[in-house]
Design a protein around this motif. Structure first.
Motif, PDB file in Angstrom:
ATOM      1  N   UNK A  96       0.929  -1.177   0.074  1.00 35.70           N
ATOM      2  CA  UNK A  96       0.004  -0.036  -0.032  1.00 35.70           C
ATOM      3  C   UNK A  96       1.018   1.372   0.037  1.00 35.70           C
TER       4      UNK A  96
ATOM      5  N   UNK B 273      -5.092   4.952  -2.751  1.00 30.87           N
ATOM      6  CA  UNK B 273      -4.087   4.203  -2.196  1.00 30.87           C
ATOM      7  C   UNK B 273      -3.819   3.145  -3.280  1.00 30.87           C
ATOM      8  N   UNK B 274      -2.481   3.073  -3.436  1.00 35.45           N
ATOM      9  CA  UNK B 274      -1.997   1.785  -4.419  1.00 35.45           C
ATOM     10  C   UNK B 274      -2.433   0.360  -3.778  1.00 35.45           C
ATOM     11  N   UNK B 275      -3.086  -0.177  -4.540  1.00 35.20           N
ATOM     12  CA  UNK B 275      -3.418  -1.409  -3.998  1.00 35.20           C
ATOM     13  C   UNK B 275      -2.332  -2.447  -3.364  1.00 35.20           C
TER      14      UNK B 275
END
Lengths: 422, 422
Positions: free
Chosen positions: B238, B290-292
């Motif tokens: 994340x 949010x980046x997975x």
């Protein structure tokens, strides 16, 4: 009122902030809403948020600073200057956190500001202009979207009544949650909405890896990158996974993955400055043995240059027309926020301060948005960043080193004093 | 007990099923869990599923049939025969549906079975063997994976305790959901786990386009293609969508889409017989900025040839090792079910019945899995398919014509009588 035991306005002293006091206060504040994984959950207008503000007010009251609150719940702490008629030099940030937030995001800027005030008290520095520390209400927007709510309302970018009517997922509105907080806090002066200051400088952790990777002490923030937000939808046809030949399918998941690959290829940025994120991606009906009939996903797109951002955004919208793999595509623009450039003199004051202390620094554009985006619409604005571990933020593992936290507060102190007479 | 008003076992009457009654019952059942788009949402062990079973029990009780339930919730309705010591001729299917399911999948086989019983009553036919209609619990597996849960447990392929412990996404387990259903249903006889029958014949819509395209009245099902089910997980990191450069990311969504593209390329089948589906695909934490940090998805893979299916499955497992785009991959085998060939005598009885009625028919391998897969492990099994509109299934638009629905029920009736003495 603080009673300086030594006046040194004309013959400047070297006011050194206390890294230890600042660190202790960060640790004390981190206990409010502390989570098992070492982060904090102190969302806007919750009991934890109220307790955080109470602790700050205790510290401020002990020093004799005056506190007031505006109609959207932005909290102001004022250190008097010699000339109360002059507009203040302002600093601040926020105390609210993400649900799985860290100990530094926001709280660092608030406590660095308090540290500046106390340092000046300790060194007996009286300033011509007053100084103000602002705690913006609901910067994160995780309980009550949108983010930067308090500063947006103060800047006139979001109508007060509209903000007060926003509800959380349980149905509680901002107005009643704010009223509950005000009742719980000690009596505060009432203040009108608006942003009025000689300058505004905000300290914050970087929330990215750049400063740490380049072993910088601080970052001189020249602005905030622009942000586009899109919602994309693909309509396929639900079908049985066992019986439907692949060539007869309209598979919305296959279509969405092909579309994302196509978009990524079209907007590729060799400089790696453009930020493209698909963070929300929902597949319907989500059954393992049904070909997906619908996919909805969000694109978060950021770049510091307005033209580049617009160009990339337009390419995306162009690709999100017609159909792909037999599935019609539709695109909705949720947000097109242009990049912000900070005031050259404030940015210069921050850079000069870092330079004068012999620190290693670099210019940096903020990837995250901040309340400074809204102050910049009304007053000369700048920011100082400090490194955070591995760039991790919006995460309970968020961390920063005492030495960096201290360096940023020192730059904040020096720059606030310098901009005062500029 | 049904009291036949006419005995005609030795001099067979031409018992004609009532297409109208069957259609009316299909319509009545479709009202339970009806969706706005004309489908049904009657997932296993929900209130809607319970109401569906109650309606069936009303119809069965009115005819005097005996009902019982086994420990995994399979519901049995028995029409007595002259010799209660003989094992029954069995038919059945399921009443539970996909979340966006249709009016025919499963429910058709159940109501066609009931129609056979009632037709025999109406014509005063008493059979030597008893007949049983089974409603298998949770064939779809959309609320509680895996599919065909009830028949798998009855066949001994899935331990009862393991099935009872499976939880839905909200944390409810099969045991408590089943208990709640049993309490809501009228009192039922208790029945031991197991599949004991002279033969089992299941009627079902084809769920594919073959019969309609070839204007067949019915399809003689010779077996079920093999099915592999895999769960794949990718672990990323994340990160803040605004601050993290793309080359520093471990984006689990980007990794998952690249992996799916790689798998699709590796197993491509020019004959378009292999079925590859990703129907469930979940992204965490699912916040737009949010980046997975994690993606979990399921693969549904089917082919009628055991060797081809195994080859494709092994290629997938090979690709789901190590890491992709910086994200470690792990793969779990949920199911590796080999293709099933039905019993030649039962298949023959179904074919003979269609032939004797002058219908147009063809042999067909089922693309979907069915509870008949598990009955085939214990008793001679066959199926009859009827065409459905455009092959659409697992879709609220699922549709079938009254004439086809009636034809299938007639074949079921004739084949059940024929196999009784075979």
């Amino acid at each position: 009122m603080n009673a300086p035991n030594q006046s040194s306005d004309l013959a400047p002293v070297d006011a050194r902030i206390s890294g230890q006091r600042l660190w202790e206060r960060l640790c004390a504040m981190a206990e409010i809403g502390a989570t098992a994984k070492g982060g904090v959950n102190r969302q806007a207008l919750t009991n934890e948020d109220t307790r955080g503000r109470m602790l700050l007010l205790e510290w401020a009251t002990a020093r004799g600073y005056q506190a007031s609150i505006d109609p959207i719940g932005n909290l102001f702490i004022r250190r008097a200057g010699r000339n109360p008629a002059l507009s203040p030099v302002m600093t601040g940030s926020h105390l609210d956190s993400q649900p799985t937030g860290g100990k530094f995001d926001g709280v660092y800027g608030v406590l660095a500001g308090l540290e500046v005030f106390e340092t000046l008290d300790d060194y007996g520095v009286t300033t011509e202009r007053p100084m103000e520390l602002v705690v913006w209400m609901n910067e994160e927007g995780s309980r009550f979207p949108p983010p930067t709510m308090g500063s947006a309302v103060a800047a006139g970018a979001l109508p007060l009544a509209e903000a007060l009517a926003i509800r959380d997922v349980k149905g509680a509105d901002v107005a009643s949650a704010l009223q509950a907080q005000i009742v719980a806090l000690p009596p505060l002066g009432q203040r009108e909405l608006g942003i009025d200051a000689h300058a505004y400088i905000e300290a914050h952790i970087e929330q990215g890896p750049v400063l740490e990777n380049e072993t910088c002490d601080v970052g001189i923030v020249t602005g905030i990158q622009g942000l586009h937000a899109y919602e994309i939808q693909l309509i396929g046809a639900e079908a049985h996974a066992g019986t439907t030949p692949l060539r007869h399918r309209k598979d919305a998941l296959v279509a969405a993955t092909a579309l994302i690959a196509r978009i990524r290829a079209a907007i590729v940025d060799p400089l790696d400055v453009l930020r493209f994120t698909v963070g929300r991606f929902e597949v319907y009906p989500g059954s393992p043995n049904t070909v997906p009939g619908k996919v909805t996903f969000n694109i978060d797109l950021r770049h510091p240059d307005a033209a580049h951002l617009l160009g990339a955004g337009d390419k995306i919208l162009q690709l999100c027309q017609g159909e792909i793999e037999g599935c019609p595509i539709s695109a909705k623009v949720l947000l097109r926020s242009t990049p912000v450039s900070f005031d050259a003199r404030v940015v210069g004051a921050v850079r000069d301060a870092a330079n004068a202390r012999g620190m290693k620094f670099r210019d940096i554009v903020s990837g995250a948005t901040h309340d400074a985006k809204y102050t910049a619409q009304h007053v000369p604005t700048g920011m100082v960043f400090v490194p955070c571990e591995k760039g991790i933020s919006h995460n309970e593992a968020e961390s920063a080193r005492p030495v960096d936290v201290a360096a940023g507060a020192q730059v904040l102190c020096d720059a606030m004093l310098a901009i005062m007479s500029a």
